[in-house]
Each structure stands twice: as structure tokens, then as C-alpha cells.
Design a protein around this motif. Structure first.
Motif, PDB file in Angstrom:
ATOM      1  N   ASP A  28     -15.741  35.360 -33.108  1.00 30.00           N
ATOM      2  CA  ASP A  28     -15.813  35.895 -31.747  1.00 30.00           C
ATOM      3  C   ASP A  28     -15.087  37.231 -31.614  1.00 30.00           C
ATOM      4  OD1 ASP A  28     -13.233  34.965 -32.024  1.00 30.00           O
ATOM      5  OD2 ASP A  28     -13.287  33.649 -30.266  1.00 30.00           O
ATOM      6  N   ARG A  29     -14.414  37.678 -32.695  1.00 27.14           N
ATOM      7  CA  ARG A  29     -13.715  38.967 -32.646  1.00 27.14           C
ATOM      8  C   ARG A  29     -14.347  40.011 -33.565  1.00 27.14           C
ATOM      9  NH1 ARG A  29      -7.429  39.046 -32.822  1.00 27.14           N
ATOM     10  NH2 ARG A  29      -7.956  41.039 -31.854  1.00 27.14           N
ATOM     11  N   THR A  30     -15.412  39.653 -34.251  1.00 29.84           N
ATOM     12  CA  THR A  30     -15.991  40.571 -35.227  1.00 29.84           C
ATOM     13  C   THR A  30     -16.407  41.902 -34.600  1.00 29.84           C
ATOM     14  OG1 THR A  30     -16.744  38.793 -36.690  1.00 29.84           O
ATOM     15  CG2 THR A  30     -17.868  40.906 -36.874  1.00 29.84           C
ATOM     16  N   ALA A  31     -17.076  41.847 -33.462  1.00 28.81           N
ATOM     17  CA  ALA A  31     -17.537  43.085 -32.824  1.00 28.81           C
ATOM     18  C   ALA A  31     -16.354  43.984 -32.471  1.00 28.81           C
ATOM     19  CB  ALA A  31     -18.361  42.767 -31.580  1.00 28.81           C
ATOM     20  N   GLN A  32     -15.286  43.396 -31.997  1.00 25.02           N
ATOM     21  CA  GLN A  32     -14.085  44.177 -31.664  1.00 25.02           C
ATOM     22  C   GLN A  32     -13.438  44.729 -32.922  1.00 25.02           C
ATOM     23  OE1 GLN A  32     -11.094  41.864 -29.659  1.00 25.02           O
ATOM     24  NE2 GLN A  32      -9.518  43.437 -29.888  1.00 25.02           N
ATOM     25  N   TRP A  33     -13.303  43.895 -33.935  1.00 29.63           N
ATOM     26  CA  TRP A  33     -12.675  44.340 -35.182  1.00 29.63           C
ATOM     27  C   TRP A  33     -13.426  45.510 -35.809  1.00 29.63           C
ATOM     28  CZ3 TRP A  33     -11.958  38.799 -37.581  1.00 29.63           C
ATOM     29  CH2 TRP A  33     -10.767  38.242 -37.100  1.00 29.63           C
TER      30      TRP A  33
END
Length: 287
Positions: free
Chosen positions: A33-38
Motif C-alpha cells: 500500500d506504500r509502493t506508489a509513494q515510495w
């Protein structure tokens, strides 16, 4: 000739990640759920002197030009490897000139892309002894607070081990391995001096120091005492580092909005933040 090389490299390396994932097991995406942000896109940027960032909005990847080859620190997620090399090329460097890839910790979000990067550049991967164990297995250690996630990533067959305080010299640059355990028992930060003319600054690329774990893990449990003690060692090491510029493995560490911190007190503040976070976690477990 070199301009044509850069154009060709960018064209090859900026192909859709989905296509790369279908064709290449080493860049198969790991999605959370954090891949896009990372992996939010950021242009490569100069930090100071011959040191740059070639990573993303949430994950830092550093590059240093030593005059005799390039040193890369960390590799982000597996699917990030092509974009990292594209960013290296955008700076005017040849990815094949990367001689070493240094690892902060054997977690998928920082080491996931290293296998593909090492294969595509021929670089030697370097990590602490415990870090090397994780990189070779592509698995989390049993004493890792995040072990319950079982977050696998592409394994790296050949890893050179470096000791705490050992120096790696390439060209005009000396990088020192600094053991900063806690987040993992093998976490390693890296320090070096970068110069612009006669002005030099000490740069630290810091491994994570935050007490993150699966929901069932207890830092207050007797079995976790070695991990809590490791955090104390890592925090003390971070406080003691010469540090004019701090780069954290997670660019958004502690709510940061800048990709690096140009402040002589940044490493001490980073260690203090880790102490506070661990104390808060221990206090919450005692309730």
C-alpha cells in the motif's frame, strides 16, 4: 557517441515496468500500500560535490562519482532498478561504470532491486556479515522484528562482506561502513566526504533506525533484548558520526519533505528520534 549511448540507455531503461516484470524475474514488482509513494518519480539531483541522488520520492538511492568508477547505495524495490539506471544515465554517467553497490539493510524496499542492478552493471555488492546473509537468501532473518511479514526479494548469490569501521576506497573517495543495528541486526550506514573545490562536507547515508515490526512482535519481550540493545548501539553510532549532510534510506523518514538534510545536527536528531520512537513503543507495550 556518448550522447547516443545515453539516449539509447534511457529508451531501454524507461520501458514500462509491467513489461519488465513479465520478462525479468529480478524486476518482478513487489506491491504494497506504500509502493506508489515510495517510488514516486523524482529527477536525479546533486547532493554536494560528486554525490547525487538517483532514487525516488520515498526511497533514496545515492550515487558517488569517484573519478575511477561509480558507487551506488541501495537499490529500492525490484521494479525500480531500470529507473535507477535511467537516472544514472540522465546525469551523464554510464551505468556500467558502477563498481560497487552498498546495502543498508536486507529488506525488500531497499535491497529488492540490487540483484538486477548488480547483474546489469557487473558491480560488486557489499554489506555487513548479517546483511549479506539476508541478501544471499532474499529472506528476513528470524530475529528481525519484521520477520512475520516474510517479505521475500530477489536473492544475490555473491556479496562481499565488510566490517564495521572498514573503509572502501575507489578513486578519490573513501566510504566507511558504520554498523547501525536495530531495525535489522545487520543494518549498516555509510559515510564519506564530498568536496566542491576546497570546500568539503561529511555525508552520511543512514540505514533505517525506526522500531517497525509485525503486530505480534514485542520489543519488551525477553527474546527481544538483543534487538533493543542493538538499537542503543546503532543510535550511539549515529550520534557520533561526522555528519554535515544526512541522507536517510527512506526519504520521508520522520515526516521529512526534503530528500536530504544539509545540517550539522541532522544525524544527532535522527538518533534522538529513534530513541524516542523506541521508548514510545516500549511504553505502549507495558500498558
Amino acid at each position: 557517441m556518448f550522447a547516443r549511448f545515453v539516449i539509447a540507455t534511457l529508451a531501454a531503461l524507461t520501458a514500462p515496468l509491467a513489461t519488465a516484470a513479465q520478462d525479468d524475474p529480478l524486476t518482478r514488482p513487489i506491491v504494497t500500500d506504500r509502493t506508489a509513494q515510495w517510488l514516486s518519480p523524482r529527477p536525479p539531483v546533486r547532493v554536494f560535490g560528486n554525490s547525487y541522488l538517483v532514487g525516488f520520492g520515498g526511497l533514496n538511492v545515492a550515487l558517488t562519482d569517484t573519478g575511477k568508477g561509480l558507487i551506488l547505495i541501495d537499490g529500492a524495490l525490484p521494479q525500480a532498478a531500470p529507473q535507477i539506471l535511467a537516472n544514472v544515465a540522465r546525469l551523464g554517467f554510464r551505468p556500467r561504470d558502477i563498481r560497487y553497490i552498498l546495502s543498508t539493510e536486507p529488506h525488500f524496499d531497499h535491497a529488492g532491486g540490487i540483484a538486477a542492478l548488480a547483474r546489469d552493471t557487473g558491480a560488486t555488492v557489499i554489506a555487513s556479515a548479517r546483511g549479506a546473509e539476508g541478501l544471499r537468501s532474499g529472506r528476513l532473518a528470524t530475529d528481525d522484528p519484521q520477520h512475520g511479514y516474510d517479505s521475500r526479494f530477489p536473492a544475490i548469490a555473491s556479496v562481499r562482506v565488510i566490517r564495521d569501521g572498514e573503509r572502501l576506497t575507489l578513486g578519490d573517495t573513501v566510504v566507511t561502513a558504520r554498523a547501525t543495528p536495530g531495525h535489522t541486526m545487520g543494518s549498516t550506514s555509510w559515510s564519506w566526504r564530498a568536496c566542491r573545490g576546497s570546500r568539503c562536507k561529511a555525508i552520511v547515508f543512514a540505514a533505517s533506525l525506526n522500531p517497525v515490526s509485525t503486530d505480534d512482535y514485542r520489543f519488551s519481550a525477553p527474546a527481544s533484548r538483543p534487538v533493543v540493545a542493538a538499537f542503543a548501539r546503532g543510535q550511539a553510532a549515529m550520534r557520533a558520526l561526522p555528519c554535515d549532510i544526512l541522507i536517510t534510506a527512506h526519504a520521508d523518514q520522520d515526516g521529512a519533505t526534503d530528500r536530504f538534510r544539509d545540517s550539522p545536527g541532522a544525524c544527532r536528531a535522527y538518533a534522538l528520534s529513534s530513541q524516542r520512537a523506541l521508548a514510545k513503543r516500549l511504553a505502549s507495550e507495558s500498558r
